[in-house]
Design a protein around this motif. Structure first.
Motif, mmCIF file in Angstrom:
data_model
loop_
_atom_site.group_PDB
_atom_site.id
_atom_site.type_symbol
_atom_site.label_atom_id
_atom_site.label_comp_id
_atom_site.label_asym_id
_atom_site.label_seq_id
_atom_site.Cartn_x
_atom_site.Cartn_y
_atom_site.Cartn_z
ATOM 1 N N ASP A 142 -3.707 -55.368 3.923
ATOM 2 C CA ASP A 142 -3.416 -54.124 4.643
ATOM 3 C C ASP A 142 -3.016 -54.421 6.088
ATOM 4 O OD1 ASP A 142 -4.021 -52.650 2.381
ATOM 5 O OD2 ASP A 142 -6.149 -52.510 2.901
ATOM 6 N N SER A 143 -3.762 -55.264 6.761
ATOM 7 C CA SER A 143 -3.409 -55.631 8.136
ATOM 8 C C SER A 143 -2.083 -56.385 8.179
ATOM 9 C CB SER A 143 -4.513 -56.502 8.739
ATOM 10 O OG SER A 143 -5.742 -55.821 8.768
ATOM 11 N N ALA A 144 -1.822 -57.230 7.168
ATOM 12 C CA ALA A 144 -0.557 -57.959 7.128
ATOM 13 C C ALA A 144 0.616 -57.003 6.970
ATOM 14 C CB ALA A 144 -0.588 -58.969 5.976
ATOM 15 N N LEU A 145 0.473 -56.004 6.082
ATOM 16 C CA LEU A 145 1.547 -55.010 5.919
ATOM 17 C C LEU A 145 1.803 -54.262 7.220
ATOM 18 C CD1 LEU A 145 0.704 -53.536 2.385
ATOM 19 C CD2 LEU A 145 2.730 -54.849 3.005
ATOM 20 N N LEU A 146 0.745 -53.934 7.930
ATOM 21 C CA LEU A 146 0.894 -53.233 9.198
ATOM 22 C C LEU A 146 1.691 -54.072 10.194
ATOM 23 C CD1 LEU A 146 0.123 -50.755 10.931
ATOM 24 C CD2 LEU A 146 -1.946 -52.000 11.595
ATOM 25 N N MET A 147 1.401 -55.374 10.249
ATOM 26 C CA MET A 147 2.107 -56.246 11.184
ATOM 27 C C MET A 147 3.582 -56.410 10.793
ATOM 28 S SD MET A 147 0.316 -57.323 13.740
ATOM 29 C CE MET A 147 -0.525 -55.741 13.869
ATOM 30 N N PHE A 148 3.857 -56.587 9.509
ATOM 31 C CA PHE A 148 5.249 -56.761 9.081
ATOM 32 C C PHE A 148 6.062 -55.482 9.308
ATOM 33 C CE2 PHE A 148 3.463 -60.183 6.210
ATOM 34 C CZ PHE A 148 4.007 -61.217 6.947
ATOM 35 N N ARG A 149 5.438 -54.329 9.133
ATOM 36 C CA ARG A 149 6.141 -53.076 9.449
ATOM 37 C C ARG A 149 6.392 -52.945 10.950
ATOM 38 N NH1 ARG A 149 2.500 -50.730 5.194
ATOM 39 N NH2 ARG A 149 3.825 -50.500 3.344
ATOM 40 N N LYS A 150 5.463 -53.469 11.750
ATOM 41 C CA LYS A 150 5.673 -53.457 13.197
ATOM 42 C C LYS A 150 6.843 -54.358 13.565
ATOM 43 C CE LYS A 150 2.114 -53.053 15.813
ATOM 44 N NZ LYS A 150 0.866 -53.272 16.593
ATOM 45 N N VAL A 151 7.012 -55.467 12.838
ATOM 46 C CA VAL A 151 8.166 -56.342 13.081
ATOM 47 C C VAL A 151 9.463 -55.577 12.869
ATOM 48 C CG1 VAL A 151 9.397 -58.391 12.259
ATOM 49 C CG2 VAL A 151 6.921 -58.459 12.502
ATOM 50 N N ILE A 152 9.523 -54.837 11.774
ATOM 51 C CA ILE A 152 10.749 -54.068 11.474
ATOM 52 C C ILE A 152 10.983 -53.005 12.532
ATOM 53 C CG2 ILE A 152 11.832 -52.555 9.775
ATOM 54 C CD1 ILE A 152 10.238 -54.048 7.620
ATOM 55 N N SER A 153 9.919 -52.377 13.021
ATOM 56 C CA SER A 153 10.072 -51.314 14.011
ATOM 57 C C SER A 153 10.591 -51.819 15.357
ATOM 58 C CB SER A 153 8.739 -50.596 14.224
ATOM 59 O OG SER A 153 7.785 -51.468 14.800
#
Length: 994
Positions: A297-308
């Motif tokens: 869950d934390s990893a998904l949050l970070m990867f979505r932040k990369v895209i943003s």
């Protein structure tokens, strides 16, 4: 009184009458005083003037917006551009920074320009300006990006001390004070809003952070950590640098691979990041760390932040790939949905350039469930056009790994070879790829030999009628395949001729569309299509290495002593015979059942030879699997097969002992005890002695190093003529380690010590014991035989030495010792002496007396023999690389030792290459690089530092040194004879050194 005055007057008048009166003459030109030229730099001259408000405003403005502004702008442009260069391997943890500080790829000229601009700013402006410390900071940062860690460290340290806060009445600055019951080294910044935001900041505080970062690059982790600890609790350390300090702390932990501890400071640093690229990279690394620690869950949050953050296209694509992988593998995720999403991405025009990575990711997702489907995706990944060498290498390696797991070693070797051809130097798994590519070549030879002999034995075991029918069918199939192949080759030839005709037709316009050859656009892409590049490469190779035949060990000269006795029997890559010499093959189109039957093992002798090939191949395979490929399970399986098929194998004791060690390694206690008992019951062998007395050659590598270190101590004591101390050390090693793998060498050294300290008879007996005890150890037996030969020729040696006369050469009353390389008398020509020399007659008389007193009769000196090369080539013996100085200079040796140690720590950290100075004689000093497991590794390192020595040690000229490699046995021999010139000649004769 009156008389005295008169007398005085009279004397004065007399003197005046005798001397003519003096006249004063004026000079023709006035005397000009010389003017002292003020050669101080403008900064020192300006420092003498009053620091008025007007001067403060002008100097601050000029110092900021003139050279400093341009230097900072150029440095920012350089570092911003480098962050977008290169291709990272996103399948592993990314480097903390987007570039390798050891190989930045930056233009040194651009960074020198930054240093020049900042230096001019310091020299031409008033040193009291508040932008001078910022200029020094720019210089330190430029040195940092150049990789000049020492210069950067000294620059930041200078800023910390020079610009430390100091009262006017203080003469000397003291760094550090006590503030609020805590140690403080930072400069206090008053930046209360709103006016405080516009106040100038102290570059000294930034220099503390940059110095800690520089110390990390120098691997001074303790010192860097101490600075960070003080700053972390410093009450005056500014809040604006808290994020940078957290980033340096995270970098320190990340560099030491303490990833779990690095997460918290990285989160703190991420909050203060304003640069979009840096923010995206740090978020991606955090996503990778969360993935490794099973926090999807934390990893998904970070990867979505990369895209943003809208990073560069490659990072955005990789973030989406990671999201798809996580959603396909995490609890509640769907593999089919992830595959569908990836297929949709592959169809989009936006991701055309990344289709190779998409298919690779799809292959990884299905790898565990369906290897065939994974292979299909990997082949698609290789077929699409791509400019990413890292991804191409990953796809090749994934296919090779699949074939390796399936034990299809020939295919695995070919794909590992393809991987090594496209992977960049910094590829993460380059060591594994190169190792498997090299070892699998040996494995393939033996596996195919086993398969071939098993097939031949299976056919030979058939009834004669069935075998005849089987061979006739096989011959018919071979003839048919040969006929089809010939037809296809003829068709291809005709098509090629037609294509050449069209290509040579000046009226033809179809050259660009000709599909029978390479396209015009492709001629510059692939090496073998570009005739100019191919010819240039061939000429360069021929110019450097000459006409080299296609063979193994081509680096070794074929004109030396190595190529004298070349075996005629077919051998594998290690020189091991695999069977009888190959017979001329029958043409495929003429194959018959009779010709095929000629190679079958139909007689008992042929069957025995076939079985020998199989059991030798199985014996070698077990060692290769365990020692080279670290596949102990497969090694156990191979040796179990060997014992089952050939229970009377000549190396059965060693095979059983290996099974005991391997089962112990895997924790199979019951099976290990079983094979241990088998070793003990097979007789009194050296393997039983190792188990009984605790020899730990194959069990404990740490113990093996201790034993080697103990032997080195004994040997060094022997070289220092401390014979009784060496004997005591040898006895202590015997009691500490018992029977071990170095016991033969210990015993040989003990015999040499006895020869030095006791009578010749006791020395002869000790050497004879070594000869009888270690007949199987070729190296020890050979050296013991040489010692025995010297003892047998002792009388002749006495005569020889008694006749030998050595004079010291005197030049200008300076005595110079003659440098003599010792040889045994029967290995050198007899020296020539004057016949009428009285000294020689006396020496001969004395030698006769000595010979009569000796028990053995005096033998005449043998005739001079052809010089014997004492040195031998043994490519599997451990090797050293030697950097020998041509002139003795302590300064050069110390500088070389320092620079090469630093180089090995940066470039060969995993190889643990040690550098040490060594004094062979007073005139021969050298640096020894140790220890390389074989000749090939030593040659690779020799080539590397031979080419890069001018950059590693720029102050040492090529004329000041020579380089060579030497095996451990040859080094011991060279050290005993002090004959470095003889070995240099041996090296030049037997190795290609251009």
């Amino acid at each position: 009184m009156a008389q005295r005055r008169d007398t005085t007057v009279t004397n004065q008048s007399r003197n005046t009458s005798r001397m003519p009166p003096r006249t004063m003459q004026k000079p023709l030109a006035p005397t000009v005083q010389p003017r002292v030229q003020d050669r101080r730099p403008p900064s020192e001259q300006l420092a003498d003037r009053r620091w008025t408000i007007k001067r403060k405003l002008v100097q601050n403005m000029l110092a900021r917006y003139n050279y400093y502004f341009n230097a900072r702008k150029k440095l920012h442009a350089i570092t911003h551009n480098v962050s977008r260069q290169g291709l990272d391997n996103y399948n592993y943890l990314l480097p903390f920074y987007p570039y390798s500080l050891q190989n930045l790829g930056l233009s040194k000229g651009d960074l020198d320009t930054v240093i020049e601009k900042a230096s001019i700013n310091i020299q031409i402006h008033d040193p009291r300006s508040k932008w001078i410390d910022d200029s020094y900071l720019i210089i330190g940062q430029a040195y940092f990006y150049q990789g000049e860690w020492d210069k950067a460290n000294r620059t930041f340290a200078f800023i910390n001390t020079k610009f430390a806060p100091k009262k006017k009445n203080e003469y000397k600055t003291v760094v550090g004070a006590s503030a609020e019951d805590q140690i403080s080294i930072a400069s206090r910044e008053k930046r209360k809003p709103p006016i405080g935001y516009f106040k100038h900041t102290y570059a000294r505080n930034d220099a503390f952070v940059w110095r800690a970062k520089t110390l990390l690059e120098e691997k001074e982790f303790d010192e860097a950590r101490s600075i960070m600890n003080i700053l972390e609790h410093d009450p005056y350390f500014p809040k604006r640098l808290q994020g940078e300090l957290a980033e340096v702390k995270a970098y320190s932990l990340y560099k030491q691979e303490r990833f779990a501890e690095a997460i918290a400071p990285m989160q703190m640093a991420l909050k203060s990041k304003n640069n979009r690229d840096e923010k995206a990279r740090m978020s991606y690394i955090l996503g990778q760390l969360y993935t490794n620690y099973h926090k999807p869950d934390s990893a998904l949050l970070m990867f979505r932040k990369v895209i943003s953050t809208k990073p560069d296209p490659m990072m955005e694509f990789q973030a989406r790939i990671q999201i798809a992988k996580l959603e396909g593998t995490m609890e509640g995720g769907s593999l089919d949905q992830s595959l569908a999403r990836l297929k949709k991405m592959a169809r989009k025009e936006k991701y055309i350039a990344f289709r190779d990575a998409i298919y690779y990711t799809m292959a990884n997702l299905v790898m565990t469930k369906d290897q065939e489907l994974a292979m299909e995706y990997l082949r698609k990944s290789l077929r699409v056009e791509s400019d990413n060498p890292v991804q191409k290498a990953l796809s090749f390696k994934a296919i090779a790994d699949i074939y390796y797991g399936q034990r299809q070693y020939r295919l695995a070797r070919d794909f590992y070879d393809s991987t090594s051809g496209v992977m960049p130097p910094e590829f993460q798994d380059s060591g594994i790829v190169n190792l498997r590519k090299r070892v699998l070549s040996d494995v393939v030879v033996r596996v195919e030999a086993i398969q071939k002999e098993d097939s031949l034995q299976r056919i030979a075991a058939m009834p004669e009628s069935d075998r005849q029918i089987f061979l006739e069918k096989m011959a018919a199939n071979i003839r048919k395949e040969a006929e089809e192949k010939a037809k296809k080759a003829q068709a291809d030839k005709n098509n090629t001729e037609e294509g050449n005709g069209v290509a040579n037709n000046p009226f033809s316009n179809n050259m660009a569309n000709n599909s029978l050859g390479p396209k015009k656009d492709d001629q510059g892409d692939w090496y073998f299509y570009n005739t100019t590049t191919k010819a240039s490469g061939y000429s360069e190779f021929k110019k450097r290495w000459g006409n080299r035949p296609l063979s193994d060990n081509w680096r070794r000269s074929q004109t030396g002593t190595v190529a004298v006795n070349q075996p005629l029997q077919a051998e594998d890559e290690n020189g091991n015979p695999l069977g009888e010499p190959a017979k001329p093959a029958v043409p495929a189109d003429s194959a018959t059942a009779r010709s095929l039957a000629a190679g079958l093992p139909l007689t008992p002798d042929d069957l025995l030879k076939s079985n020998v090939i199989v059991e030798d191949a199985l014996y070698d395979l077990g060692k290769l699997y365990n020692d080279k490929l670290d596949n102990t399970e497969l090694a156990i399986e191979t040796y179990d097969t060997l014992l089952r098929r050939y229970p009377q194998h000549p190396h059965k004791t060693e095979v059983v002992y290996s099974l005991y060690l391997w089962h112990t390694k895997l924790g199979h206690t019951t099976l290990a005890n079983k094979y241990k008992q088998n070793v003990m019951t097979l007789g009194d062998s050296k393997f039983a002695s190792i188990i009984k007395y605790g020899g730990l050659e194959d069990v404990d590598k740490g113990k093996k190093k201790e034993i080697s270190a103990a032997y080195d101590k004994v040997y060094m004591a022997y070289l220092d003529c401390n014979y009784y101390g060496a004997l005591d050390l040898k006895k202590a090693a015997d009691s500490a380690f018992g029977l071990n793998f170095m016991t033969p060498k210990f015993d040989l050294l003990e015999a040499m010590i006895i020869m030095k300290t006791d009578t010749c008879e006791f020395g002869r007996q000790a050497v004879a014991n070594v000869l009888n005890k270690y007949q199987q150890d070729e190296a020890v037996h050979e050296k013991a035989a040489a010692l025995m030969e010297a003892l047998d020729n002792r009388a002749a040696l006495v005569v020889y030495l008694s006749r030998l006369e050595i004079d010291k050469v005197k030049e200008d009353n300076k005595v110079v010792d003659e440098n003599i390389s010792f040889r045994y008398p029967w290995q050198n020509p007899q020296p020539q002496f004057a016949l009428d020399s009285v000294k020689i007659k006396t020496a001969m008389a004395d030698s006769i007396k000595l010979a009569l007193n000796a028990a053995a009769p005096v033998q005449p000196l043998p005739a001079p023999k052809k010089p014997v090369t004492l040195y031998k080539i043994n490519e599997n013996n451990p090797h050293f690389v030697v950097f020998a100085f041509n002139r003795v200079s302590k300064a050069l040796m110390e500088e070389g030792l320092k620079e090469f140690t630093k180089y090995n720590a940066e470039k060969h950290k995993a190889d643990n290459i040690q550098v040490a100075n060594f004094v062979l004689t007073q005139d021969e000093v050298m640096l020894i690089f140790r220890l390389f497991p074989n000749e090939g590794k030593a040659l690779e390192y020799y080539d590397e530092i031979r080419i890069g020595a001018e950059k590693i040690v720029p102050r040492i000229r090529p004329s000041d040194y020579t380089m060579f490699i030497i095996s451990r046995d040859n080094f011991i021999l060279m050290n005993s004879t002090k004959d470095i010139q003889g070995y240099k000649k041996f090296f030049d004769d037997n190795y290609v050194t251009q």
